[in-house]
Each structure stands twice: as structure tokens, then as C-alpha cells.
Design a protein around this motif. Structure first.
Motif, PDB file in Angstrom:
ATOM      1  N   GLN A 236       3.364 -10.053   9.289  1.00 34.76           N
ATOM      2  CA  GLN A 236       4.223  -8.971   8.921  1.00 34.76           C
ATOM      3  C   GLN A 236       3.528  -8.077   7.803  1.00 34.76           C
ATOM      4  OE1 GLN A 236       7.307 -11.812   8.536  1.00 34.76           O
ATOM      5  NE2 GLN A 236       8.802 -10.219   9.552  1.00 34.76           N
ATOM      6  N   CYS A 237       3.554  -6.668   7.875  1.00 36.58           N
ATOM      7  CA  CYS A 237       2.954  -5.989   6.787  1.00 36.58           C
ATOM      8  C   CYS A 237       3.600  -4.750   6.484  1.00 36.58           C
ATOM      9  CB  CYS A 237       1.615  -5.740   7.117  1.00 36.58           C
ATOM     10  SG  CYS A 237       0.573  -5.161   5.837  1.00 36.58           S
ATOM     11  N   ASN A 238       3.933  -4.229   5.415  1.00 32.65           N
ATOM     12  CA  ASN A 238       4.418  -3.025   5.012  1.00 32.65           C
ATOM     13  C   ASN A 238       3.157  -2.041   5.120  1.00 32.65           C
ATOM     14  OD1 ASN A 238       7.349  -3.277   4.464  1.00 32.65           O
ATOM     15  ND2 ASN A 238       6.313  -4.947   2.973  1.00 32.65           N
ATOM     16  N   LEU A 239       3.345  -0.916   5.876  1.00 34.90           N
ATOM     17  CA  LEU A 239       2.384   0.214   5.819  1.00 34.90           C
ATOM     18  C   LEU A 239       2.842   1.289   5.325  1.00 34.90           C
ATOM     19  CD1 LEU A 239       1.019  -0.589   9.547  1.00 34.90           C
ATOM     20  CD2 LEU A 239       0.036  -1.247   7.400  1.00 34.90           C
ATOM     21  N   LEU A 240       2.473   1.751   4.078  1.00 40.16           N
ATOM     22  CA  LEU A 240       2.935   2.696   3.068  1.00 40.16           C
ATOM     23  C   LEU A 240       1.762   3.944   3.075  1.00 40.16           C
ATOM     24  CD1 LEU A 240       4.633   0.857   0.667  1.00 40.16           C
ATOM     25  CD2 LEU A 240       5.614   1.462   2.403  1.00 40.16           C
ATOM     26  N   ASP A 241       2.230   4.977   3.709  1.00 41.07           N
ATOM     27  CA  ASP A 241       1.006   6.103   3.838  1.00 41.07           C
ATOM     28  C   ASP A 241       0.945   6.888   2.510  1.00 41.07           C
ATOM     29  OD1 ASP A 241       0.386   5.686   6.463  1.00 41.07           O
ATOM     30  OD2 ASP A 241       2.066   7.106   7.196  1.00 41.07           O
ATOM     31  N   GLY A 242      -0.112   7.002   1.955  1.00 43.95           N
ATOM     32  CA  GLY A 242      -0.186   7.752   0.536  1.00 43.95           C
ATOM     33  C   GLY A 242      -1.535   8.477   0.148  1.00 43.95           C
ATOM     34  N   THR A 243      -1.542   9.124  -0.995  1.00 42.77           N
ATOM     35  CA  THR A 243      -2.713  10.016  -1.417  1.00 42.77           C
ATOM     36  C   THR A 243      -3.133   9.669  -2.850  1.00 42.77           C
ATOM     37  OG1 THR A 243      -1.877  11.812  -0.089  1.00 42.77           O
ATOM     38  CG2 THR A 243      -3.692  12.268  -1.585  1.00 42.77           C
ATOM     39  N   ILE A 244      -4.432   9.309  -2.979  1.00 38.43           N
ATOM     40  CA  ILE A 244      -4.953   9.202  -4.102  1.00 38.43           C
ATOM     41  C   ILE A 244      -4.828  10.238  -4.986  1.00 38.43           C
ATOM     42  CG2 ILE A 244      -6.965   8.158  -5.395  1.00 38.43           C
ATOM     43  CD1 ILE A 244      -8.140   7.125  -2.941  1.00 38.43           C
ATOM     44  N   VAL A 245      -3.990  10.124  -6.335  1.00 43.28           N
ATOM     45  CA  VAL A 245      -4.084  11.054  -7.216  1.00 43.28           C
ATOM     46  C   VAL A 245      -4.571  10.923  -8.473  1.00 43.28           C
ATOM     47  CG1 VAL A 245      -1.591  11.618  -6.167  1.00 43.28           C
ATOM     48  CG2 VAL A 245      -1.649   9.986  -7.883  1.00 43.28           C
ATOM     49  N   GLN A 253      -4.370   5.378  -8.699  1.00 46.61           N
ATOM     50  CA  GLN A 253      -2.827   5.555  -8.718  1.00 46.61           C
ATOM     51  C   GLN A 253      -3.000   6.337  -7.185  1.00 46.61           C
ATOM     52  OE1 GLN A 253      -1.279   7.957 -11.871  1.00 46.61           O
ATOM     53  NE2 GLN A 253      -0.797   5.961 -12.907  1.00 46.61           N
ATOM     54  N   VAL A 254      -1.919   5.846  -6.387  1.00 50.11           N
ATOM     55  CA  VAL A 254      -1.586   6.423  -5.211  1.00 50.11           C
ATOM     56  C   VAL A 254      -0.188   6.770  -5.153  1.00 50.11           C
ATOM     57  CG1 VAL A 254      -1.445   5.870  -2.768  1.00 50.11           C
ATOM     58  CG2 VAL A 254      -3.238   4.944  -4.059  1.00 50.11           C
ATOM     59  N   GLU A 255       0.071   8.172  -4.645  1.00 52.94           N
ATOM     60  CA  GLU A 255       1.439   8.720  -4.266  1.00 52.94           C
ATOM     61  C   GLU A 255       2.026   8.216  -2.820  1.00 52.94           C
ATOM     62  OE1 GLU A 255       4.134  12.875  -4.600  1.00 52.94           O
ATOM     63  OE2 GLU A 255       1.840  12.736  -5.046  1.00 52.94           O
ATOM     64  N   ILE A 256       2.877   7.119  -2.921  1.00 49.65           N
ATOM     65  CA  ILE A 256       3.369   6.980  -1.663  1.00 49.65           C
ATOM     66  C   ILE A 256       4.472   7.897  -1.223  1.00 49.65           C
ATOM     67  CG2 ILE A 256       4.388   5.049  -0.368  1.00 49.65           C
ATOM     68  CD1 ILE A 256       1.636   4.347  -1.549  1.00 49.65           C
ATOM     69  N   THR A 277      -3.511   4.387   3.669  1.00 49.82           N
ATOM     70  CA  THR A 277      -2.502   3.430   3.989  1.00 49.82           C
ATOM     71  C   THR A 277      -2.373   2.212   2.776  1.00 49.82           C
ATOM     72  OG1 THR A 277      -2.197   3.886   6.107  1.00 49.82           O
ATOM     73  CG2 THR A 277      -1.040   2.039   5.412  1.00 49.82           C
ATOM     74  N   LEU A 278      -1.435   2.089   2.133  1.00 45.67           N
ATOM     75  CA  LEU A 278      -1.125   0.614   1.413  1.00 45.67           C
ATOM     76  C   LEU A 278      -0.663  -0.170   2.122  1.00 45.67           C
ATOM     77  CD1 LEU A 278      -1.410  -0.538  -1.569  1.00 45.67           C
ATOM     78  CD2 LEU A 278       0.984   0.058  -1.981  1.00 45.67           C
ATOM     79  N   THR A 279      -1.361  -1.423   2.410  1.00 45.89           N
ATOM     80  CA  THR A 279      -0.954  -2.547   3.210  1.00 45.89           C
ATOM     81  C   THR A 279      -0.213  -3.556   2.095  1.00 45.89           C
ATOM     82  OG1 THR A 279      -3.116  -3.868   3.142  1.00 45.89           O
ATOM     83  CG2 THR A 279      -2.531  -1.917   5.029  1.00 45.89           C
ATOM     84  N   LEU A 280       0.904  -3.903   2.273  1.00 44.99           N
ATOM     85  CA  LEU A 280       1.715  -4.636   1.343  1.00 44.99           C
ATOM     86  C   LEU A 280       2.317  -6.139   2.209  1.00 44.99           C
ATOM     87  CD1 LEU A 280       2.354  -5.097  -1.698  1.00 44.99           C
ATOM     88  CD2 LEU A 280       4.278  -3.551  -1.371  1.00 44.99           C
ATOM     89  N   ARG A 281       2.067  -6.973   2.033  1.00 48.14           N
ATOM     90  CA  ARG A 281       2.636  -8.371   2.902  1.00 48.14           C
ATOM     91  C   ARG A 281       3.937  -8.515   2.116  1.00 48.14           C
ATOM     92  NH1 ARG A 281       0.197  -8.808   7.579  1.00 48.14           N
ATOM     93  NH2 ARG A 281      -2.127  -8.890   7.132  1.00 48.14           N
TER      94      ARG A 281
END
Length: 362
Positions: A236-245, A253-256, A277-281
Motif C-alpha cells: 500500500q502506498c500514497n501517491l501524492l503528485d507535486g512540484t519541486i519549489v 520542498q515539494v508543493e503537493i 510523485t511523493l510516495t509515502l507508505r
């Protein structure tokens, strides 16, 4: 040199490319797993190792010899299939002895080798039983014993545990690990079960659409997936799209999208504005009714419980953040007398360390 080398192997069935320029190596004594969803090419690749299919191009080097084109019976390789393929009219000992009879092994040597392999798989007391008189786990061990009796250099296992119930499957996983250590034979194991692959393997090749998406040790594949596919497929994994700011010394720092700014580990050679994408278990995320805001190196958000899934030892909580984004978290059910800690719509806070997640560039 590796025991097995697969060099740029391609296999097509009509217009469909089942295996697409795959290259990898397997070391002697390794428990190596091919993992992936149905249709990813893992079983086709295993069948080419066994000799049941021939590659359209590329090389399969075993012990320094290219075995592409060599028939199955001429290869120092044996395969254990999902359905075991035991002879129902033969006893356990007769099933195991069958390959030796086909090879015209002398009678005394045959008896000795059957006795040795029966001891290896702890089936000596069952030598005179028939397959229908044994449990699924015992039949699986018979199939492995029959594959081992010819002392192959390589043992191929095609989803051998998939027909077993959950408890027996777990027991057999432990037995397979111990057996592989005892006999020292190289295992190439095919499965679609991520947990099984993580538990059994020295290394895993995650396959997708005929190619190797990632090849590494289990802990690296789990914690540092190279792609959204691997992150999503392995557990299981959270997939949070973001941009490096912003980029700092050891973190960035990533803006999710829909969430806000989160710090994460710095990747090499990145630039502001790159997306990913920030992957976060789920188990990496703290969850409580309230959390201190001043803990160093932590990202902090508020939300409410959107849903929960009770699994006995743990509960999965789906948290809806203030901007509507859903994040999965996990808590062990460790408190005595309590089945779970939160109910739907409870207000909660969650946090994770900056190095808990892994950012994958698009």
C-alpha cells in the motif's frame, strides 16, 4: 561470473511482445524472484529458462553456456509447477524416483538419493503414501523433492504456493526459505504476490509490460521505488503528485497538489519546477487526535477520518485532509480491549518525517 545471465531476451507471440529486451543476472545460491501482475512476462521468461519456449532473440547463459535452443531435458534445470504435476498412482518415493529412473540411475544410487532428498524436505515418514493421502503443503514438498533429486543447478518455481490457504502458505514460505538455505540450489521464483516476494527473496525483479521495471533487494524496492508503477504495485502506498519549489542542502520542498508544502530528501541533479510523485507508505505516517506542531523535521497536516478498514493486527485509516485529498495511514491495534482508535468523521492530525517519503520524478 553469475550462474545465470539473461541478455537482451525478446519473445513475441504474433504482434504481442511478452518479453521485451530483458537483461538480468542471477548469482549461485540466490533466491531470485520475478514479480509482477498477470501478463507482465514473468511466466514467459521462466518458460524460456526451462526450455519450454525459445527466445526470438537474445541469449540465456547458464554456467557459461548459451542454452537457448537446448531442449528442456538437456538443461540442468527443473521446474515446480503450481499444480505440482504428481503421478497419482505412484507413492511419494516413486514420484521422487521417477526422474532418476528416466536417467537410468543404478538402483542402489537411486535409493540413496531418494532417501537423501526425502530427509531434506522432511518427508521420510511419508515415503509410501500416495499424493491423495497428503495435504497440499506436503504435496508441494514432494514436487520440490522430485525437482531436487537430479541435483539441478537451477530450480524454477512457477507460483507454487498460490493454491494453498493463507495459513499454510505462510508456513510453506518459511519452509521454502529454510530448504533453499539447506540445499544451496539457486531458486528463480515467479509470483504475483508482493508480500510473498518481499518475504522470500534475496533480490526481486519487478516486471511490467514485458520489461524489468526495477531490480533490487526487497527493502530498496519497497522503500525507494523507481516508478509510480513499482510504488503502487508493491504494498500500500500514497501517491501524492507535486512540484519541486525549493532546493536546500540535504532536502527539498515539494508543493503537493491540494495539500501544501512538504519537505523531502534531496534528489541528485534536480531543478525547481520539476514535477513528480511523493510516495509515502501508510505505516510511515503518525496519526493522533492531536500532535505537537514543533517537532523538528516533520510535515504536519489536519484532517478527518473518511473511512477505516479493520484488519485485526492493524487498522487502515483513510484521512481526508482539509483540501479534500485522501491519505492512507496505518495504526497497530495494540491497546488492550480496543478494536480501533478512531471512527468516521473524527478530527485528527497526521505527520511524517521529511525522509519518510520518496520523491519520484515524472
Amino acid at each position: 561470473m553469475a550462474l545465470l545471465e539473461i541478455r537482451d531476451v525478446v519473445k513475441q507471440f504474433g504482434d504481442f511482445t511478452a518479453v521485451n529486451h530483458v537483461s538480468l543476472s542471477v548469482e549461485a545460491g540466490e533466491f531470485f524472484t520475478l514479480l509482477g501482475p498477470s501478463g507482465c512476462g514473468k511466466t514467459t521468461l521462466l518458460r524460456m529458462l526451462a526450455g519450454f519456449e525459445q527466445p526470438d532473440s537474445g541469449e540465456i547463459i547458464l554456467d557459461g553456456v548459451n542454452v537457448a535452443g537446448v531442449p528442456p531435458e538437456k538443461r540442468p534445470v527443473h521446474t515446480v509447477f503450481q499444480n505440482y504435476a504428481l503421478f497419482p498412482h505412484m507413492t511419494v518415493a516413486q514420484n521422487i524416483a521417477f526422474p532418476l529412473k528416466m536417467a537410468n540411475v543404478p538402483s542402489e544410487e537411486l535409493k540413496q538419493r531418494v532417501a537423501e532428498v526425502l530427509e531434506d524436505v522432511q518427508l521420510t515418514p511419508f515415503a509410501q503414501r500416495f499424493p491423495h493421502e497428503m495435504s497440499g503443503g506436503q504435496r508441494q514438498r514432494v514436487a520440490i523433492a522430485r525437482a531436487l533429486v537430479n541435483r539441478p543447478r537451477l530450480l524454477l518455481l512457477d507460483e507454487p504456493l498460490s493454491a494453498l490457504d493463507a495459513k499454510l502458505r505462510e508456513e510453506m514460505q518459511i519452509e521454502l526459505i529454510n530448504l533453499q538455505k539447506e540445499v544451496g540450489i539457486t531458486f528463480v521464483y515467479v509470483t504475483h504476490d508482493q508480500g510473498e516476494a518481499l518475504a522470500l527473496s534475496h533480490r526481486i525483479a519487478v516486471m511490467n509490460k514485458g520489461q524489468v521495471a526495477q531490480l533490487d533487494v526487497p527493502e530498496v524496492i519497497y522503500s525507494h521505488p523507481k516508478s509510480r508503477f513499482v510504488a503502487d504495485f508493491i504494498g500500500q502506498c500514497n501517491l501524492l503528485d507535486g512540484t519541486i519549489v525549493a532546493i536546500g542542502h540535504d532536502r527539498m520542498q515539494v508543493e503537493i497538489a491540494g495539500v501544501g508544502i512538504a519537505e523531502t530528501l534531496l534528489l541528485p541533479d534536480v531543478e525547481v519546477g520539476q514535477k513528480g510523485t511523493l510516495t509515502l507508505r501508510p505505516e510511515k505516517i503518525k496519526l493522533a487526535a492531536s500532535l505537537p506542531l514543533d517537532v523538528a523535521d516533520e510535515v504536519h497536516f489536519k484532517g478527518k477520518v473518511h473511512d477505516c478498514l479493520y484488519l485485526g493486527d492493524v487498522t487502515i485509516y483513510v484521512i481526508e485532509l482539509e483540501n479534500g485529498v485522501l491519505v492512507e495511514t496505518m495504526l497497530p491495534n495494540s491497546a488492550p480491549g480496543r478494536a480501533k482508535f478512531f471512527d468516521d468523521n473524527d478530527l485528527v492530525e497526521l505527520a511524517w518525517r521529511y525522509d519518510a517519503g520518496h520523491f519520484i520524478l515524472s
